[in-house]
Design a protein around this motif. Structure first.
Motif, PDB file in Angstrom:
ATOM      1  N   GLY A 144     -51.396 -15.863  82.182  1.00 22.09           N
ATOM      2  CA  GLY A 144     -52.280 -16.186  83.306  1.00 22.09           C
ATOM      3  C   GLY A 144     -53.754 -16.200  82.958  1.00 22.09           C
ATOM      4  O   GLY A 144     -54.607 -16.194  83.846  1.00 22.09           O
ATOM      5  N   LEU A 145     -54.073 -16.235  81.654  1.00 26.16           N
ATOM      6  CA  LEU A 145     -55.477 -16.208  81.249  1.00 26.16           C
ATOM      7  C   LEU A 145     -56.101 -17.603  81.233  1.00 26.16           C
ATOM      8  O   LEU A 145     -57.316 -17.745  81.313  1.00 26.16           O
ATOM      9  CB  LEU A 145     -55.615 -15.552  79.876  1.00 26.16           C
ATOM     10  N   VAL A 146     -55.281 -18.637  81.099  1.00 24.98           N
ATOM     11  CA  VAL A 146     -55.731 -20.013  81.302  1.00 24.98           C
ATOM     12  C   VAL A 146     -54.702 -20.708  82.185  1.00 24.98           C
ATOM     13  O   VAL A 146     -53.555 -20.246  82.306  1.00 24.98           O
ATOM     14  CB  VAL A 146     -55.898 -20.802  79.973  1.00 24.98           C
ATOM     15  N   ALA A 147     -55.114 -21.802  82.798  1.00 27.71           N
ATOM     16  CA  ALA A 147     -54.206 -22.564  83.658  1.00 27.71           C
ATOM     17  C   ALA A 147     -54.614 -24.029  83.605  1.00 27.71           C
ATOM     18  O   ALA A 147     -55.770 -24.363  83.338  1.00 27.71           O
ATOM     19  CB  ALA A 147     -54.255 -22.042  85.096  1.00 27.71           C
ATOM     20  N   ARG A 148     -53.653 -24.902  83.840  1.00 26.91           N
ATOM     21  CA  ARG A 148     -53.956 -26.333  83.894  1.00 26.91           C
ATOM     22  C   ARG A 148     -54.684 -26.658  85.193  1.00 26.91           C
ATOM     23  O   ARG A 148     -54.313 -26.153  86.261  1.00 26.91           O
ATOM     24  CB  ARG A 148     -52.675 -27.161  83.795  1.00 26.91           C
ATOM     25  N   VAL A 149     -55.702 -27.493  85.110  1.00 25.90           N
ATOM     26  CA  VAL A 149     -56.461 -27.893  86.292  1.00 25.90           C
ATOM     27  C   VAL A 149     -55.598 -28.828  87.131  1.00 25.90           C
ATOM     28  O   VAL A 149     -55.264 -29.931  86.689  1.00 25.90           O
ATOM     29  CB  VAL A 149     -57.779 -28.594  85.899  1.00 25.90           C
ATOM     30  N   ASN A 150     -55.223 -28.374  88.311  1.00 31.90           N
ATOM     31  CA  ASN A 150     -54.382 -29.169  89.224  1.00 31.90           C
ATOM     32  C   ASN A 150     -53.122 -29.686  88.542  1.00 31.90           C
ATOM     33  O   ASN A 150     -52.626 -30.781  88.855  1.00 31.90           O
ATOM     34  CB  ASN A 150     -55.178 -30.351  89.795  1.00 31.90           C
ATOM     35  N   GLY A 151     -52.594 -28.913  87.601  1.00 28.37           N
ATOM     36  CA  GLY A 151     -51.366 -29.298  86.918  1.00 28.37           C
ATOM     37  C   GLY A 151     -51.533 -30.414  85.915  1.00 28.37           C
ATOM     38  O   GLY A 151     -50.544 -30.948  85.400  1.00 28.37           O
ATOM     39  N   GLY A 152     -52.775 -30.794  85.596  1.00 31.73           N
ATOM     40  CA  GLY A 152     -53.042 -31.903  84.694  1.00 31.73           C
ATOM     41  C   GLY A 152     -53.135 -31.487  83.241  1.00 31.73           C
ATOM     42  O   GLY A 152     -52.571 -30.462  82.823  1.00 31.73           O
ATOM     43  N   ALA A 153     -53.885 -32.273  82.456  1.00 33.31           N
ATOM     44  CA  ALA A 153     -53.960 -32.045  81.015  1.00 33.31           C
ATOM     45  C   ALA A 153     -55.140 -31.183  80.599  1.00 33.31           C
ATOM     46  O   ALA A 153     -55.265 -30.836  79.426  1.00 33.31           O
ATOM     47  CB  ALA A 153     -54.032 -33.398  80.291  1.00 33.31           C
ATOM     48  N   SER A 154     -56.012 -30.853  81.526  1.00 34.05           N
ATOM     49  CA  SER A 154     -57.177 -30.028  81.211  1.00 34.05           C
ATOM     50  C   SER A 154     -56.916 -28.572  81.575  1.00 34.05           C
ATOM     51  O   SER A 154     -56.092 -28.280  82.446  1.00 34.05           O
ATOM     52  CB  SER A 154     -58.411 -30.536  81.959  1.00 34.05           C
ATOM     53  N   TYR A 155     -57.642 -27.676  80.919  1.00 32.72           N
ATOM     54  CA  TYR A 155     -57.446 -26.245  81.130  1.00 32.72           C
ATOM     55  C   TYR A 155     -58.700 -25.582  81.696  1.00 32.72           C
ATOM     56  O   TYR A 155     -59.823 -25.984  81.399  1.00 32.72           O
ATOM     57  CB  TYR A 155     -57.079 -25.560  79.802  1.00 32.72           C
ATOM     58  N   GLU A 156     -58.480 -24.555  82.512  1.00 33.20           N
ATOM     59  CA  GLU A 156     -59.543 -23.710  83.051  1.00 33.20           C
ATOM     60  C   GLU A 156     -59.088 -22.262  82.947  1.00 33.20           C
ATOM     61  O   GLU A 156     -57.921 -21.986  82.647  1.00 33.20           O
ATOM     62  CB  GLU A 156     -59.838 -24.068  84.509  1.00 33.20           C
ATOM     63  N   LEU A 157     -59.996 -21.325  83.200  1.00 30.61           N
ATOM     64  CA  LEU A 157     -59.605 -19.916  83.187  1.00 30.61           C
ATOM     65  C   LEU A 157     -58.593 -19.647  84.285  1.00 30.61           C
ATOM     66  O   LEU A 157     -58.680 -20.190  85.389  1.00 30.61           O
ATOM     67  CB  LEU A 157     -60.832 -19.027  83.372  1.00 30.61           C
ATOM     68  N   GLY A 158     -57.630 -18.790  83.989  1.00 30.88           N
ATOM     69  CA  GLY A 158     -56.549 -18.520  84.924  1.00 30.88           C
ATOM     70  C   GLY A 158     -56.805 -17.351  85.861  1.00 30.88           C
ATOM     71  O   GLY A 158     -57.794 -16.628  85.731  1.00 30.88           O
ATOM     72  N   PRO A 159     -55.890 -17.131  86.811  1.00 28.83           N
ATOM     73  CA  PRO A 159     -56.058 -16.085  87.826  1.00 28.83           C
ATOM     74  C   PRO A 159     -56.060 -14.666  87.282  1.00 28.83           C
ATOM     75  O   PRO A 159     -56.569 -13.758  87.918  1.00 28.83           O
ATOM     76  CB  PRO A 159     -54.860 -16.316  88.756  1.00 28.83           C
ATOM     77  N   LYS A 160     -55.516 -14.483  86.078  1.00 27.31           N
ATOM     78  CA  LYS A 160     -55.484 -13.137  85.502  1.00 27.31           C
ATOM     79  C   LYS A 160     -56.887 -12.603  85.281  1.00 27.31           C
ATOM     80  O   LYS A 160     -57.105 -11.378  85.337  1.00 27.31           O
ATOM     81  CB  LYS A 160     -54.720 -13.163  84.180  1.00 27.31           C
TER      82      LYS A 160
END
Length: 264
Positions: free
Chosen positions: A55-71
């Motif tokens: 949960g430290l990174v997550a896909r932006v809106n399920g796409g191919a880009s990454y953002e920081l995750g909820p963790k």
């Protein structure tokens, strides 16, 4: 980044990757991370998969880009009470992004930092002529709408202490007289919102509204800066979006309006 003499190369690359993801305003792709870090694609892919699993990174809106995750929000809360700012930012993101798309203006989320206000999130407008708002920028509290709001909801002693430090003029319109500022703060508290009439920059105006936590303390402000004169209808539309956005965000973080002086 300088790697420590006895550090782990994998950990160092992971730290660099997280910094790159955090610095990206709208997410960052696998290919961009490979180019930026200068490591094999397979290595970046494995690191991303491991971070995503935690949960430290997550896909932006399920796409191919990454953002920081909820963790990260969960971890931030465990550091100190003030780290709840991460919760405010995450709650504000969809609210301000939708508002920016709706009225074609950029929105600023700022938080008090001592005698200053710091921009902690910005939602860019899709409009061609909207302002760019830099996250991390700071301004003194008596300069502009957001800072005056923070002062208006401060204790009297804190306001006195702030004024005693001097009120520097940024433009000819900046309020530099302590008594005039205190009168303006009373009016702001009464109205529940504030305006910047070229006080921070010539030609720049803004509306701002407060965001409160569960104890009725101001923890952030939402504002929209814009250049030039707006028509009365346009000004009302901007102000309405700012006030409504602040109210929605306050509710989203389980906040509440502070008690009035008559109720305390």
């Amino acid at each position: 980044m300088i790697e420590p003499k006895h550090g782990s190369p994998v950990v160092e690359k992971t730290a660099q990757l997280l910094e790159a993801v955090a610095d990206a305003k709208t997410g960052i792709s696998l290919a961009a991370l490979v180019d930026q870090l200068g490591v094999p694609r397979s290595t970046v892919y494995r690191i991303l998969n491991s971070l995503a699993a935690h949960g430290l990174v997550a896909r932006v809106n399920g796409g191919a880009s990454y953002e920081l995750g909820p963790k990260f929000i969960e971890l931030a809360r465990s550091i100190s009470p003030g780290a709840d700012r991460a919760t405010v930012i995450e709650a504000a993101r969809p609210i301000l992004t939708a508002a920016a798309d709706r009225i074609f203006e950029s929105f600023r989320l700022a938080a008090p930092e001592g005698n200053e206000m710091m921009t902690i999130f910005a939602a860019s407008s899709p409009g061609d002529y909207s302002l760019f708002i830099k996250v991390g920028s700071r301004s003194r509290k008596h300069v502009g709408a957001a800072g005056k709001l923070a002062l208006a909801y401060s204790d009297y002693g804190d306001i006195e202490a702030y004024c005693s430090g001097g009120l520097e003029a940024k433009t000819p319109y900046t309020i530099t007289d302590p008594e005039a500022l205190k009168e303006a703060l009373v009016e702001i508290r009464r109205n529940g919102c504030a305006e910047d009439n070229q006080e921070s920059n010539l030609g720049l105006r803004a509306f701002a509204a407060p965001v409160f936590d569960s104890e009725g303390r101001l923890v952030a402000t939402i504002s929209v800066p814009f250049i030039g004169e707006a028509t009365p209808d346009r000004a009302r539309a901007i102000k309405r979006e700012v006030v409504e956005g602040a109210a929605i965000l306050t509710k989203a973080i389980n906040g509440k309006q502070p008690l009035s002086k008559q109720e305390t």
